[in-house]
Enzyme design. Structure first.
Site, mmCIF file in Angstrom:
data_model
loop_
_atom_site.group_PDB
_atom_site.id
_atom_site.type_symbol
_atom_site.label_atom_id
_atom_site.label_comp_id
_atom_site.label_asym_id
_atom_site.label_seq_id
_atom_site.Cartn_x
_atom_site.Cartn_y
_atom_site.Cartn_z
ATOM 1 N N ASP A 393 40.619 28.910 37.971
ATOM 2 C CA ASP A 393 39.944 29.019 36.704
ATOM 3 C C ASP A 393 40.665 28.150 35.698
ATOM 4 O O ASP A 393 41.834 27.863 35.876
ATOM 5 C CB ASP A 393 40.139 30.461 36.257
ATOM 6 C CG ASP A 393 38.845 31.100 35.938
ATOM 7 O OD1 ASP A 393 37.826 30.483 36.241
ATOM 8 O OD2 ASP A 393 38.873 32.200 35.408
ATOM 9 N N ASP A 734 39.061 36.007 36.506
ATOM 10 C CA ASP A 734 39.301 37.197 35.709
ATOM 11 C C ASP A 734 38.033 37.980 35.443
ATOM 12 O O ASP A 734 38.070 39.182 35.306
ATOM 13 C CB ASP A 734 40.008 36.832 34.395
ATOM 14 C CG ASP A 734 39.346 35.638 33.714
ATOM 15 O OD1 ASP A 734 38.230 35.276 34.133
ATOM 16 O OD2 ASP A 734 39.940 35.092 32.777
ATOM 17 N N ASP A 738 33.489 36.566 38.641
ATOM 18 C CA ASP A 738 34.316 35.929 39.663
ATOM 19 C C ASP A 738 34.487 36.796 40.898
ATOM 20 O O ASP A 738 34.947 36.317 41.923
ATOM 21 C CB ASP A 738 35.719 35.643 39.099
ATOM 22 C CG ASP A 738 35.677 34.616 37.986
ATOM 23 O OD1 ASP A 738 34.790 33.752 38.055
ATOM 24 O OD2 ASP A 738 36.510 34.702 37.086
#
Lengths: 1041, 324
Positions: A393, A734, A738
């Site tokens: 990410d 997070d 996801d």
């Protein structure tokens, strides 16, 4: 994932009128005959998953209020009636997420009982009981030995099972605490009155009210809103608050502003909305279902251990069967042959290994927890080590997740600001008068304020009320100028126009701090082009100059440059209002704008970015040298993504994307040979158009990849794409969005601070400090444990041969049994346990972060070199040492080696109580039995002594033990001490317990095997020396494991 | 859909991997691949099975590279040569160790005798069950005992004893000084010492009359002085059953002792003609058709006869059941 065949399934499902699964079953019901049911189930499952993987299809956001009222049978003012609500509740069920199906504890427990070697041990136990029954049926007074052994085996299986289960349960419990659900309430209008009900009783059609701080209790369509902003970060990954209103702003339900999503938080303002989806049918619910429907990949270490179990079990069973046949051919009784079989199986199974591996893994897990990697699943420890691709990410993991001033442009020059975590190191030129003006604008034209009473908090950690950009500017000026609030007080604000999306600027008018100066100062900031429009002059070194072509061009260049870095650029300008026109009594009216907003003086540009964490570039470098590909997957804009990727080194300084090449060569993008570009930036839109083959190609030919503007489902596709390349994929994330990717990844890494519960649930590991660099330390630990597991297994396997050979010699040469099954168990589960665990503390032999990640299929935990070296070299050496001890002890008691050969039939004859030894002495059966136990003890001690040498040599695979440091790993010495102590206790303390079959051994016979131990050590040093000296030689290829 | 790709990619095997272990994990991967149509899945299964077989075959004998089990002929000969060297070295080392160890051990006196003492007792005739079940009138039921005894007592024939052994003084240990390796003399134990149980007068050892003889023999231990100066005495009684069933027992030699002159034993290398002294137990009056467990114990100073685990140290139990 292509949107071609999107049936209106989702909205149908919302109505609850049709069950997809049943329709599917009907259509696919044409399956033929036998496996029909199974196939249907399979297809159903797949369809469901496919359907879940599709992007959301929902049209409630397009409907008018009237249509909505009609569709859901409700009234916006009155709400639902209680009766209707309870009807719908009964029909649709409560508004809660179905928890993922947990494997029942008992099943988990039983799995531990039958997995791995346990089944072999069960087989051994059953054989024991059979042998006992055969004996018992022949002779009622048959010895209980076999029965006892069977019981002991079962106890061993159960104990190791309980141990493994306990370890697993312990590590899962850490996480359970994360996911405590707090019961929530919701304000709802029913029967025309407002009431507070538990959120789980909400139904579709309910009218709910939310205010700042609330969690949105279900998916709602916003009907009215006052300044409502929500935090959608857990769902979409956007870190900035999103405003919510009743207007339709986008076709896509995920992007439009008039839908609020379940479990997101309302940050400020209030809103009224109609519930359109509850429970599992909410977006979050669907993601959760998708997550739980994904099968978890087997961890590499589980595969490795399975592989290892297969090897050992294969060896055990084949040797067992071969010798069973040999025994039968040699006219042994079947019963005896069965007993031999038990012995061979027992000798081959490393009973203590499971415990040792589990303990080692949990030790590493603990060590990683100290470095902020909390491991949920023990096996994930090693998975991290074999990671070859990290899909990371951007926001929060690679970046600090806060806007920060990155660059300034004034006096026709770009200055760089310190973007590190504390911003202490601001080195740009602050002497220019332009900077003085700019800093004044930055301080004054800013509505953000520090929250009260945090004087002692460092500036960067202070809580600020205001939006991200203003916060950044506030903190920036606080760091450089100090006490912004005081300065604002001295320059009293007399009028203000806040930023809005139509004006695209923010303006305020202040009194100057010089009490004699009656001028008013107008300060303005906003999007650069908008600000420039309003300016006629520009400030250069404190002097106003007319804004001519060349300065405008310089501005453009600077603006483009900063913009291309992915930074958000703001322009600043000011104007001292002429005293005559605006005396200090002048009343400013922001509505009528009775003051000039043009012909201002342009002062400078400031650009903001969410800067990378300072530890990240280094960590990315480490990953690169460790052969790990780092792929950035973000929801952010391609430009920002690329800029961050460049600054952290995901796209390295000298590599180009297709666009870069096109730009450099000045040719159209289509003409560029794609293979030439090392780096690639792919947006979600492009990804959507790609076929799996194209994606494969992309992943293969570009070593530096950034995916921008991706949706949650695309993240899953990327992960699957990497896995098709045989990569071990780590995914960080997070948000709730996801979680499918986290689950699908070989190792899912959730963020501990920013992460949502769903992400933490789906992940195998939680990063407590959200820092990418922690992953790298985790990888280091993971690689180390793989090496150390190799050592542990090599250590454990070696003595299996020393335990096995006695049975073979016993069968073939007819000597009394050199070592009993109990003694074998005591080696495996007694003396060897602590040393093998101690190997887990071994430091790395060389820089493990400088080699490639291990290839899943090639670099096995247990390869044939390891097995051959352990089994056929050190193992045989140990057996020879053991036999030497065995023959010695028999010889000093009267049975010389020649007498022992083929003595077995007489030796074991219960009625022969005057067996002659080499000296003509006569032995009763029990005296012989006792001598046999002394033999067991001597063999046991010999193996123990040689295992001390073994644990020392196993500490290194290539380095000399002296290079590694003899005393560097203190735990090894604890292990060695434990070996000696346990053996002493067994031999002396329990010598009198008949079932254990140990006797006391004279001191001198403890040292019989020492020469062999020394030979083992010397030989291994010799092996390592040659491997080091002649890399790539025949010796290296065959002797390095 | 990734599974068969995975499958083919691993056929480039590293020489070190045993191929049949790879199959399993491939199956594991397949279980987890969930996309793709079921027909494809089936096709994959067949394909993978064929490929698997091919792979195993290739591993066993690779005709292209001329490799057997992943090694070429040269590689095989090298590795085999290495192991030959390695094991030769090991065998040499083992032999050297054994040789050295045996050098330290006296061929005449065992280093330790703690496991073999106190001495055990055995009976003759040797039976595998320690039970004397026979019918006086049926010769076939006892003839094996008689044959066994005759055979056993051959070595005790007076002529042989006279020829080989010397007549020693009874009542005292026959201690022979001198070098360890000097041949030791043995004392005569003549068959005739056994009187009615010698088989000389009654070749059926009393079995034909229901008065069977059982010989007791104390286990030999090198250097052991049984009784510590007082001869070890034999005593027999009914251990299980009616005590009165065993009315009278006779012993030969009459004292029912193992005379001291037969001790100590010097080991079979030097004490070549040593014949163990015997005590014959003559069950002269036994109740017929009654099974009884008889226990014969040795009694003497350094003799133990009550070790729980070992029923043959200093005592011997056997069943008598004489039919009539």
């Amino acid at each position: 994932m292509r949107r071609k065949s999107l049936p209106e399934i989702y909205s149908i499902e919302v109505n609850g009128t049709k069950d997809i699964e049943t329709t599917d079953t009907e259509t696919s019901g044409k399956g033929d005959g036998k496996g029909k049911w199974k196939k249907e189930r399979l297809r159903n499952h797949k369809d469901k998953q496919k359907e879940l993987k599709k992007d959301l299809d929902l049209d409630d956001h397009k409907l008018s209020t009237k249509e909505l009222e009609e569709k859901y049978g409700t009234n916006i003012i009155q709400g639902l009636t209680s009766r209707r609500a309870s009807e719908i509740l009964a029909q649709n069920g409560p508004n809660v997420l179905t928890p993922p199906k947990e494997t029942p504890e008992i099943i988990k427990f039983l799995k531990q009982m039958v997995g791995g070697f346990s089944s072999l041990l069960w087989a051994g136990a059953v054989l024991c009981f059979i042998a006992y029954l055969i004996e018992f049926s022949k002779d009622k007074s048959a010895s209980m030995d076999n029965f006892c052994l069977g019981v002991v085996l079962i106890v061993v299986v159960i104990l190791t099972g309980i141990f493994a289960y306990y370890q697993e349960a312990k590590s899962t419990n850490i996480i359970a605490s994360f996911t405590k659900m707090i019961p929530r309430k919701a304000f709802v209008i029913r029967d025309g009155e407002k009431r507070e009900i538990p959120a789980e009783q909400l139904v579709v059609g309910d009218i709910v009210e939310i205010k700042g701080g609330d969690q949105i209790p279900a998916d709602i369509r916003i009907l009215a809103s006052q300044g409502c902003k929500v935090d959608n970060s857990s769902l979409s990954g956007e870190s900035e608050p999103q405003s919510r209103s009743c207007d339709l702003t986008h076709e896509n339900p995920l992007e439009t502003k008039n839908i609020g999503f379940y479990s997101t938080t309302c940050l400020e303002g209030t809103a009224t909305g109609m519930v359109i989806n509850t429970g599992d049918r909410t977006i979050i619910g669907r993601i959760a279902l998708l997550t739980s429907s994904l099968g978890h990949e087997k961890t590499p270490i589980a595969i490795e251990i399975e592989h290892f179990v297969h090897i050992v079990a294969g060896v055990a069973v084949s040797i067992g069967i071969v010798f069973f046949i040999i025994a039968i051919c040699m006219k042994y009784r079947v019963l005896d042959a069965v007993i031999f079989l038990i012995g061979i199986i027992l000798a081959n199974v490393p009973e203590g290994l499971v415990a040792a591996v589990t303990v080692s893994l949990s030790l590493t897990a603990k060590r990683m927890a100290k470095k902020n990697c909390l491991v949920k699943n023990l096996e994930a420890v090693e998975t991290l080590g074999s990671t070859s691709v990290i899909c990371s990410d951007k926001t929060g993991t690679l970046t600090q997740n806060r806007m920060t001033v990155a660059h300034l442009w004034f006096d026709n020059q770009v200055y760089q600001a310190d973007t590190s975590e504390d911003q202490k190191d601001q080195v740009f030129d602050q002497s220019s008068a332009t900077w003085a003006s700019l800093s004044k604008i930055v301080t004054l034209c800013n509505r953000a304020e520090f929250a009260p009473s945090q004087e002692s908090v460092p500036i960067m950690k202070k809580i600020v009320m205001g939006d991200a950009s203003e916060t950044a500017l506030l903190k920036f000026s606080e760091v450089i100028i100090g006490d912004v609030m005081e300065r604002r007080k001295r320059n009293r604000k007399v009028a203000e126009i806040p930023f809005n999306s139509i004006n695209k600027f923010q303006l305020s008018i202040h009194e100057t701090e010089d009490p004699d100066d009656k001028h008013f100062l107008l300060v303005m900031k906003g999007t650069p082009e908008r600000i420039l429009e309003k300016c006629s002059t520009i400030m250069m070194r404190g002097q106003e100059q007319p804004l001519d072509e060349s300065t405008a061009e310089a501005f453009q260049t600077a603006y483009m440059e900063l913009g291309s870095l992915g930074e958000r650029v703001l322009g600043f300008c000011h104007l001292y209002l002429p005293e005559d026109e605006f005396p200090d009594t002048y009343s400013f009216d922001v509505e009528s704008m009775n003051f000039p907003t043009s012909d201002l003086c342009f002062v400078g540009l400031i650009s903001l970015i969410d800067p990378p964490r300072s530890t990240v570039p280094d960590a990315v470098m480490k990953c690169r040298s460790a052969g790990i590909k780092v792929i950035m997957v973000t929801g952010d804009h391609p430009i920002t993504a690329k800029a961050i990727a460049r600054s952290v080194g995901i796209i390295s300084a000298n590599s180009e994307t297709v666009d870069d090449i096109a730009k450099r060569l000045n040719i159209p993008v289509e003409q560029v040979n794609k293979r030439e570009a090392k780096a690639a930036v792919v947006s979600g839109m492009e990804l959507r158009e790609m076929s799996p083959e194209e994606l494969d190609e992309l992943l293969t030919y570009h070593s530096e990849i950034v995916f921008a503007r991706t949706s949650p489902q695309q993240k899953l596709i990327i992960v699957e794409g990497c896995q098709r390349q045989d990569a071990v994929v780590a995914v960080t994330g997070d948000g709730v969005n996801d979680s499918p990717a986290l689950k699908k990844a070989n190792i899912g890494i959730a963020m501990g601070c920013a992460g949502s519960d769903a992400a933490k649930n789906a992940a195998d590991m939680v990063l407590l400090d959200d820092n990418f660099a922690s992953i790298v330390t985790g990888i280091e630990e993971g690689r180390l444990i793989f090496d150390n597991l190799k050592k542990i297994i090599a250590f454990t396997l070696t003595k299996n041969i020393a335990e096995l050979i006695p049975f073979l010699i016993f069968i073939i040469a007819g000597v009394p049994l050199p070592i009993g099954t109990m003694a074998i168990l005591f080696i495996d589960l007694g003396t060897d346990i602590i040393p093998s665990v101690a190997l887990a503390y071994e430091k790395a032999e060389s820089d493990i972060m400088n080699r490639k990640p291990r290839h899943k299929k090639k670099d096995r935990l247990v390869n044939s070199h390891l097995a051959l070296y352990s089994y056929l070299q050190i193992g045989i050496l140990q057996s020879v040492g053991g036999f030497f001890a065995f023959f010695t002890v028999y010889a000093v008691q009267g049975f010389k080696p020649d007498r022992l050969l083929y003595l077995r039939p007489l030796w074991e004859n219960d009625n022969l109580n005057d067996l002659e030894d080499s000296y003509g002495q006569e032995w009763t059966k029990y005296q012989r039995k006792y001598l046999e136990w002394t033999g067991y003890t001597s063999y046991f001690v010999a193996v123990m002594v040689q295992q001390i040498a073994d644990v020392i040599i196993r500490r290194t695979r290539i380095n000399s033990i002296f290079q590694q440091g003899l005393f560097r790993n203190k735990v090894i010495w604890v292990g060695i001490a434990s070996q000696i102590i346990i053996a002493t206790i067994l031999s002396c303390g329990f010598g009198s317990v008949p079932v254990l079959n140990f006797t006391t051994l004279r001191v001198q016979y403890w040292f019989v095997a020492v020469p062999y131990a020394i030979v083992i050590w010397l030989y291994d040093e010799f092996r390592k020396l040659l491997v080091r000296r002649y890399p790539g030689s025949w010796w290296d290829k065959n002797m390095y494991y | 859909m990734g599974c068969w790709k995975v499958f083919f990619s691993f056929s480039k095997k590293g020489g070190c991997i045993l191929s049949w272990f790879q199959e399993n994990e491939n199956e594991g991967n397949q279980l987890h691949s969930e996309d793709g149509d079921e027909n494809e899945a089936q096709a994959t299964k067949q394909q993978s099975l064929a490929a698997k077989m091919q792979q195993v075959k290739n591993y066993v004998w690779d005709p292209e590279k001329r490799e057997f089990l992943g090694r070429s002929g040269q590689s095989w000969s090298l590795i085999l040569f290495f192991y030959l060297l390695f094991y030769t070295f090991l065998a040499g080392m083992f032999a050297l160790c054994m040789y050295t160890m045996l050098l330290t051990i006296s061929p005449y006196i065992p280093t330790y005798r703690d496991r073999v003492s106190p001495p055990g007792v055995m009976i003759r005739p040797y039976t595998s069950t320690f039970a004397f079940n026979f019918n006086v009138s049926q010769r076939s039921t006892w003839v094996s005992y008689v044959d066994s005894l005759h055979h056993f007592l051959q070595a005790y024939n007076d002529s042989i004893q006279d020829e080989k052994n010397m007549n020693c003084t009874p009542g005292q240990y026959f201690i022979q000084e001198g070098a360890e390796d000097k041949e030791k003399k043995a004392c005569q134990f003549k068959r005739s010492f056994l009187g009615n149980c010698s088989g000389l007068h009654d070749p059926t050892f009393g079995y034909s009359t229901g008065q069977p003889c059982v010989l007791l023999k104390m286990n030999r231990i090198v250097g052991f002085h049984p009784g510590n100066g007082e001869p070890v005495k034999v005593n027999c009684h009914v251990q299980k059953g009616n005590k009165s069933d065993l009315k009278s027992v006779g012993f030969y030699p009459e004292a029912g002792t193992f005379d001291l002159r037969y001790y100590p034993y010097y080991g079979k290398l030097t004490h070549v003609n040593y014949t163990s002294p015997l005590v014959a137990v003559h069950f002269t009056e036994v109740k017929k058709n009654r099974a009884m467990v008889v226990e014969c114990q040795l009694k003497g100073k350094n003799i133990q006869n009550n070790i729980t685990n070992d029923r043959f140290v200093g005592r011997v139990l056997f069943t008598l059941n004489i039919g009539g």
